[in-house]
Design an enzyme around this catalytic site. Structure first.
Site, short mmCIF file in Angstrom:
data_model
loop_
_atom_site.label_atom_id
_atom_site.label_comp_id
_atom_site.label_asym_id
_atom_site.label_seq_id
_atom_site.Cartn_x
_atom_site.Cartn_y
_atom_site.Cartn_z
N LYS A 277 -5.88 -21.99 18.51
CA LYS A 277 -5.94 -23.45 18.60
C LYS A 277 -4.70 -24.02 19.30
O LYS A 277 -4.81 -24.90 20.15
CB LYS A 277 -6.08 -24.07 17.20
N THR B 223 -2.66 -22.55 21.43
CA THR B 223 -2.68 -22.21 22.86
C THR B 223 -3.62 -23.16 23.60
O THR B 223 -3.28 -23.66 24.68
CB THR B 223 -3.18 -20.76 23.05
N ALA C 157 -5.03 -18.38 13.40
CA ALA C 157 -4.65 -17.58 14.58
C ALA C 157 -5.81 -17.35 15.56
O ALA C 157 -5.86 -16.34 16.25
CB ALA C 157 -4.05 -16.25 14.15
N GLY D 143 -11.15 -23.69 14.12
CA GLY D 143 -11.22 -22.23 14.22
C GLY D 143 -10.37 -21.58 13.16
O GLY D 143 -9.53 -22.22 12.51
N GLU E 44 -1.31 -29.44 14.38
CA GLU E 44 -1.41 -29.52 12.92
C GLU E 44 -0.02 -29.75 12.31
O GLU E 44 0.96 -29.21 12.81
CB GLU E 44 -1.94 -28.18 12.42
N ARG F 75 -7.62 -29.05 14.03
CA ARG F 75 -8.35 -29.16 12.77
C ARG F 75 -8.56 -30.61 12.34
O ARG F 75 -8.34 -31.54 13.11
CB ARG F 75 -7.68 -28.36 11.65
N1 DCP Z 1 -3.83 -23.69 6.01
C1 DCP Z 1 -4.24 -23.80 4.70
N2 DCP Z 1 -5.06 -24.82 4.34
C2 DCP Z 1 -5.49 -25.72 5.24
C3 DCP Z 1 -5.10 -25.61 6.58
C4 DCP Z 1 -4.26 -24.57 6.94
O1 DCP Z 1 -3.88 -22.98 3.86
N3 DCP Z 1 -6.28 -26.72 4.84
C5 DCP Z 1 -2.89 -22.61 6.39
C6 DCP Z 1 -3.49 -21.48 7.16
C7 DCP Z 1 -2.33 -20.97 7.97
C8 DCP Z 1 -1.45 -22.20 8.18
O2 DCP Z 1 -1.88 -23.16 7.24
O3 DCP Z 1 -1.58 -20.03 7.20
C9 DCP Z 1 -1.54 -22.74 9.58
O4 DCP Z 1 -2.86 -23.08 9.86
P1 DCP Z 1 -3.65 -22.78 11.19
O5 DCP Z 1 -4.38 -21.53 11.17
O6 DCP Z 1 -4.50 -23.95 11.36
O7 DCP Z 1 -2.58 -22.80 12.34
P2 DCP Z 1 -2.36 -21.65 13.34
O8 DCP Z 1 -0.99 -21.88 13.93
O9 DCP Z 1 -2.59 -20.36 12.63
O10 DCP Z 1 -3.50 -21.84 14.42
P3 DCP Z 1 -3.67 -21.08 15.78
O11 DCP Z 1 -3.00 -19.74 15.69
O12 DCP Z 1 -5.14 -21.00 15.99
O13 DCP Z 1 -2.98 -21.92 16.79
#
Ligand code: DCP
Length: 214
Positions: free
Chosen positions: A33, A35, A30, A27, A51, A104
């Site tokens: 994932k 949560t 933010a 997804g 991640e 992911r």
């Molecule tokens: N990111 C990136 N390249 C990738 C994977 C991630 O630049 N191949 C970046 C995007 C975000 C940060 O890493 O700035 C964290 O990634 P996620 O969105 O996967 O993690 P979140 O904590 O935002 O996920 P969620 O809020 O859904 O839990």
């Protein structure tokens, strides 16, 4: 070798009674994932791999995530090379529970984030070519089993609101348009299925109003 030691993904994983399932939670940034995974981490028989974002923020004292957001053209390949390595490590680590849920995958790292940097003109073609060569070699030579993809489908606007609320320092520069591009690539990959191959069947969860299990 013991059963747990030779739990090489793609080998024992597929072996009858010892079969284990790997679920990748996908997804937008933010989308919820973490949560979602926190919920499952409280249940038994499921191992949860979040991640390796803390590694992306600190590799031997450097912060490639912050550098990438500051100057994607210069640092995009640096971050994405490291993301690819850390995701591969996750995929290949020993599976200890009957079900593994992970945040992911090496596939979205390439099909979504590398692709987005390249298509938006923020990654030089030579960097994209080198990353693609690495990705193609890895996926052709190393078995990376994924049994199910769960897609947390969220509107880019909702993600933007959540992003502003959580206030991660590196992400303050992310505009709505960036989340819209990531969203479009996810939709093409997992819903329209017009772009790149799917490594597993897809389950779609509408998360615009929050994570459904809470
Ligand atoms: N990111 C990136 N390249 C990738 C994977 C991630 O630049 N191949 C970046 C995007 C975000 C940060 O890493 O700035 C964290 O990634 P996620 O969105 O996967 O993690 P979140 O904590 O935002 O996920 P969620 O809020 O859904 O839990």
């Amino acid at each position: 070798r013991s059963r747990t030691q030779h739990r090489t993904p793609g080998k024992l994983v597929r072996n009858g009674e010892d079969k284990k399932a790997v679920v990748c939670i996908e997804g937008n940034i933010a989308s919820g994932k973490t949560t979602c995974l926190e919920y499952f981490s409280k249940t038994s028989n499921i191992e949860v791999l979040t991640e390796p974002v803390s590694k992306w923020r600190n590799v031997r004292g450097h912060n490639p995530l912050a550098l990438m957001y500051q100057d994607p053209e210069r640092w995009g390949i640096t971050l994405q090379t490291y993301v690819q390595l850390t995701m591969l490590e996750r995929h290949l680590s020993s599976i200890v529970a009957p079900v593994r849920m992970m945040e992911r995958s090496i596939f979205s790292a390439k099909y979504i984030f590398v692709e987005n940097l390249f298509r938006s003109g923020k990654m030089p073609e030579v960097d994209y070519a080198v990353l693609s060569e690495w990705f193609d070699w890895i996926t052709a030579n190393i078995s990376i089993p994924v049994d199910l993809i769960v897609y947390l489908q969220t509107s880019p606007q909702t993600c933007h609101e959540r992003l502003k609320q959580r206030c991660r320092e590196e992400e303050k520069v992310i505009p709505l348009e960036y989340l819209e591009s990531i969203h479009q690539l996810y939709e093409d990959w997992l819903i329209k299925r017009t772009s790149v191959p799917l490594p597993a069947p897809v389950l779609v969860s509408d998360c615009s109003l929050g994570f459904g299990l809470c």
